[in-house]
Design a protein around this motif. Structure first.
Motif, PDB file in Angstrom:
ATOM      1  N   GLY A  30       0.795  -1.222   0.000  1.00 49.03           N
ATOM      2  CA  GLY A  30       0.000   0.000   0.000  1.00 49.03           C
ATOM      3  C   GLY A  30       0.826   1.269   0.000  1.00 49.03           C
ATOM      4  O   GLY A  30       0.301   2.357  -0.252  1.00 49.03           O
ATOM      5  N   ASP A  31       2.124   1.156   0.285  1.00 47.26           N
ATOM      6  CA  ASP A  31       2.998   2.327   0.334  1.00 47.26           C
ATOM      7  C   ASP A  31       3.781   2.539  -0.958  1.00 47.26           C
ATOM      8  O   ASP A  31       4.506   3.514  -1.085  1.00 47.26           O
ATOM      9  CB  ASP A  31       3.992   2.189   1.501  1.00 47.26           C
ATOM     10  N   TYR A  32       3.652   1.638  -1.905  1.00 45.13           N
ATOM     11  CA  TYR A  32       4.457   1.694  -3.118  1.00 45.13           C
ATOM     12  C   TYR A  32       3.695   2.292  -4.291  1.00 45.13           C
ATOM     13  O   TYR A  32       2.475   2.180  -4.387  1.00 45.13           O
ATOM     14  CB  TYR A  32       4.940   0.290  -3.502  1.00 45.13           C
ATOM     15  N   THR A  33       4.469   2.923  -5.187  1.00 45.77           N
ATOM     16  CA  THR A  33       3.934   3.281  -6.496  1.00 45.77           C
ATOM     17  C   THR A  33       4.510   2.297  -7.504  1.00 45.77           C
ATOM     18  O   THR A  33       5.514   1.623  -7.240  1.00 45.77           O
ATOM     19  CB  THR A  33       4.312   4.719  -6.892  1.00 45.77           C
ATOM     20  N   TYR A  34       3.878   2.241  -8.666  1.00 44.64           N
ATOM     21  CA  TYR A  34       4.269   1.269  -9.686  1.00 44.64           C
ATOM     22  C   TYR A  34       4.473   2.004 -11.003  1.00 44.64           C
ATOM     23  O   TYR A  34       3.582   2.715 -11.465  1.00 44.64           O
ATOM     24  CB  TYR A  34       3.193   0.188  -9.826  1.00 44.64           C
ATOM     25  N   VAL A  35       5.658   1.813 -11.582  1.00 42.15           N
ATOM     26  CA  VAL A  35       5.999   2.462 -12.845  1.00 42.15           C
ATOM     27  C   VAL A  35       6.292   1.375 -13.865  1.00 42.15           C
ATOM     28  O   VAL A  35       7.209   0.567 -13.694  1.00 42.15           O
ATOM     29  CB  VAL A  35       7.236   3.378 -12.696  1.00 42.15           C
ATOM     30  N   ILE A  36       5.495   1.338 -14.933  1.00 44.81           N
ATOM     31  CA  ILE A  36       5.685   0.312 -15.957  1.00 44.81           C
ATOM     32  C   ILE A  36       6.307   0.943 -17.205  1.00 44.81           C
ATOM     33  O   ILE A  36       5.904   2.015 -17.640  1.00 44.81           O
ATOM     34  CB  ILE A  36       4.350  -0.404 -16.284  1.00 44.81           C
ATOM     35  N   HIS A  37       7.335   0.297 -17.731  1.00 40.14           N
ATOM     36  CA  HIS A  37       8.010   0.792 -18.929  1.00 40.14           C
ATOM     37  C   HIS A  37       7.143   0.527 -20.161  1.00 40.14           C
ATOM     38  O   HIS A  37       6.370  -0.425 -20.210  1.00 40.14           O
ATOM     39  CB  HIS A  37       9.371   0.121 -19.084  1.00 40.14           C
ATOM     40  N   GLN A  87       5.271  -7.016  -2.480  1.00 40.83           N
ATOM     41  CA  GLN A  87       4.836  -5.727  -3.043  1.00 40.83           C
ATOM     42  C   GLN A  87       4.222  -5.910  -4.430  1.00 40.83           C
ATOM     43  O   GLN A  87       4.099  -4.953  -5.196  1.00 40.83           O
ATOM     44  CB  GLN A  87       6.032  -4.759  -3.132  1.00 40.83           C
ATOM     45  N   ALA A  88       3.827  -7.122  -4.761  1.00 35.25           N
ATOM     46  CA  ALA A  88       3.371  -7.454  -6.115  1.00 35.25           C
ATOM     47  C   ALA A  88       2.189  -6.597  -6.561  1.00 35.25           C
ATOM     48  O   ALA A  88       1.307  -6.245  -5.776  1.00 35.25           O
ATOM     49  CB  ALA A  88       2.986  -8.932  -6.186  1.00 35.25           C
ATOM     50  N   ALA A  89       2.195  -6.295  -7.849  1.00 37.74           N
ATOM     51  CA  ALA A  89       1.066  -5.611  -8.490  1.00 37.74           C
ATOM     52  C   ALA A  89       0.251  -6.639  -9.268  1.00 37.74           C
ATOM     53  O   ALA A  89       0.807  -7.555  -9.871  1.00 37.74           O
ATOM     54  CB  ALA A  89       1.578  -4.538  -9.445  1.00 37.74           C
ATOM     55  N   LEU A  90      -1.055  -6.453  -9.258  1.00 33.95           N
ATOM     56  CA  LEU A  90      -1.937  -7.240 -10.128  1.00 33.95           C
ATOM     57  C   LEU A  90      -2.602  -6.237 -11.071  1.00 33.95           C
ATOM     58  O   LEU A  90      -3.268  -5.309 -10.616  1.00 33.95           O
ATOM     59  CB  LEU A  90      -2.976  -7.985  -9.283  1.00 33.95           C
ATOM     60  N   LEU A  91      -2.393  -6.405 -12.358  1.00 32.53           N
ATOM     61  CA  LEU A  91      -2.949  -5.488 -13.363  1.00 32.53           C
ATOM     62  C   LEU A  91      -4.048  -6.197 -14.141  1.00 32.53           C
ATOM     63  O   LEU A  91      -3.837  -7.294 -14.661  1.00 32.53           O
ATOM     64  CB  LEU A  91      -1.860  -5.009 -14.320  1.00 32.53           C
ATOM     65  N   PRO A 123      -2.491   4.406 -17.972  1.00 32.79           N
ATOM     66  CA  PRO A 123      -2.543   3.015 -18.425  1.00 32.79           C
ATOM     67  C   PRO A 123      -3.991   2.525 -18.567  1.00 32.79           C
ATOM     68  O   PRO A 123      -4.870   2.966 -17.823  1.00 32.79           O
ATOM     69  CB  PRO A 123      -1.822   2.235 -17.319  1.00 32.79           C
ATOM     70  N   VAL A 124      -4.220   1.613 -19.514  1.00 36.51           N
ATOM     71  CA  VAL A 124      -5.568   1.068 -19.722  1.00 36.51           C
ATOM     72  C   VAL A 124      -5.736  -0.193 -18.864  1.00 36.51           C
ATOM     73  O   VAL A 124      -6.270  -1.213 -19.304  1.00 36.51           O
ATOM     74  CB  VAL A 124      -5.828   0.762 -21.214  1.00 36.51           C
ATOM     75  N   MET A 125      -5.296  -0.083 -17.632  1.00 37.42           N
ATOM     76  CA  MET A 125      -5.326  -1.218 -16.703  1.00 37.42           C
ATOM     77  C   MET A 125      -5.740  -0.739 -15.323  1.00 37.42           C
ATOM     78  O   MET A 125      -5.512   0.415 -14.959  1.00 37.42           O
ATOM     79  CB  MET A 125      -3.928  -1.853 -16.596  1.00 37.42           C
ATOM     80  N   GLN A 126      -6.347  -1.649 -14.589  1.00 38.11           N
ATOM     81  CA  GLN A 126      -6.660  -1.378 -13.181  1.00 38.11           C
ATOM     82  C   GLN A 126      -5.565  -2.005 -12.321  1.00 38.11           C
ATOM     83  O   GLN A 126      -5.120  -3.122 -12.587  1.00 38.11           O
ATOM     84  CB  GLN A 126      -8.011  -1.986 -12.805  1.00 38.11           C
ATOM     85  N   LEU A 127      -5.154  -1.281 -11.285  1.00 36.55           N
ATOM     86  CA  LEU A 127      -4.128  -1.773 -10.360  1.00 36.55           C
ATOM     87  C   LEU A 127      -4.784  -2.336  -9.103  1.00 36.55           C
ATOM     88  O   LEU A 127      -5.643  -1.699  -8.506  1.00 36.55           O
ATOM     89  CB  LEU A 127      -3.177  -0.631  -9.984  1.00 36.55           C
ATOM     90  N   TRP A 164      -7.057  -9.008  -2.475  1.00 35.99           N
ATOM     91  CA  TRP A 164      -6.624  -8.065  -3.501  1.00 35.99           C
ATOM     92  C   TRP A 164      -7.647  -6.944  -3.616  1.00 35.99           C
ATOM     93  O   TRP A 164      -8.824  -7.193  -3.844  1.00 35.99           O
ATOM     94  CB  TRP A 164      -6.443  -8.767  -4.840  1.00 35.99           C
ATOM     95  N   LYS A 165      -7.188  -5.714  -3.446  1.00 35.32           N
ATOM     96  CA  LYS A 165      -8.075  -4.554  -3.486  1.00 35.32           C
ATOM     97  C   LYS A 165      -7.664  -3.629  -4.624  1.00 35.32           C
ATOM     98  O   LYS A 165      -6.476  -3.357  -4.823  1.00 35.32           O
ATOM     99  CB  LYS A 165      -7.990  -3.778  -2.166  1.00 35.32           C
ATOM    100  N   GLN A 166      -8.672  -3.149  -5.349  1.00 35.52           N
ATOM    101  CA  GLN A 166      -8.385  -2.208  -6.427  1.00 35.52           C
ATOM    102  C   GLN A 166      -7.935  -0.878  -5.852  1.00 35.52           C
ATOM    103  O   GLN A 166      -8.516  -0.368  -4.886  1.00 35.52           O
ATOM    104  CB  GLN A 166      -9.632  -2.000  -7.302  1.00 35.52           C
TER     105      GLN A 166
END
Length: 204
Positions: A5-12, A114-118, A136-140, A149-151
């Motif tokens: 919950g404390d992390y941001t996610y940056v996708i290349h 810290q995994a992301a689910l997209l 992004p055209v995705m939900q985190l 898992w919470k959106q």
């Protein structure tokens, strides 16, 4: 340990586009993939992705384990780990996070908390042509202390971003040229081992 919950996610850009093209290549099937990257400060940096399955094998453990072991072995030499999971549902307007997606994401979480689910949002993808949007055209989704898992709400702080602001413009160019036909997933590789699951030539 800092929780997800404390992390941001940056996708290349290339990691992002590869996942969307994989979904477009199999419009009538559910598809999935894994995210590769590393922690950088308070962010999880997603530098690459590997499309996994598009068939009835999507929820089967043996082919999944073969894929994950192969992927981990290859990317660990580059200092990268599996840091998340991507899923696109079979039906265009289905935005539910199903059991298969949760179970595979739980498996990733055990090794990377810290995994992301997209989850692909087809409505956002469809709207790209009319509305130039850098998002992004995705939900985190992230997993909280209650083990569910919470959106991550889109009206809050922007915790999922694409590194390159023009990624969606590039994505639209690839869509218009039907670039999705060139994407190989692990399913294809298991059927024909000459097919390159790394998609080394996709962006050349």
């Amino acid at each position: 340990m800092t929780n997800a919950g404390d992390y941001t996610y940056v996708i290349h850009q290339n990691a992002y586009i590869k996942l969307v093209l994989h979904a477009l290549n199999h419009k009538t099937s559910a598809v999935n993939g894994v995210l590769l990257g590393r922690i950088s400060g308070e962010a999880v940096e997603i530098t690459d992705s590997v499309p996994l399955f598009h068939s009835s094998q999507i929820g089967l453990l043996p082919p999944l384990e073969i894929a994950l072991i192969t992927i981990e072995e290859y990317y660990s030499s580059q200092g990268l780990s599996i840091v998340g999971y991507f899923h696109a549902n079979e039906l265009f307007d289905d935005l539910e996070l199903g059991t298969v997606a949760r179970n595979i994401a739980d498996h990733v979480y055990r090794y990377f908390p810290q995994a992301a689910l997209l989850l692909l949002d087809n409505r956002k993808l469809g709207a790209l042509r009319n509305k130039k949007d850098a998002a992004p055209v995705m939900q985190l989704y992230t997993r909280d202390s209650s083990k569910s898992w919470k959106q991550v709400e889109s009206n809050g702080p922007n915790r999922l971003t694409i590194k390159e602001p023009s990624a969606n413009i590039v994505l639209l160019d690839f869509i218009s040229s039907e670039k999705w036909n060139d994407v190989v997933d692990f399913d294809d590789h298991l059927d024909d081992i000459s097919k390159d699951w790394l998609n080394s030539g996709l962006f050349k």
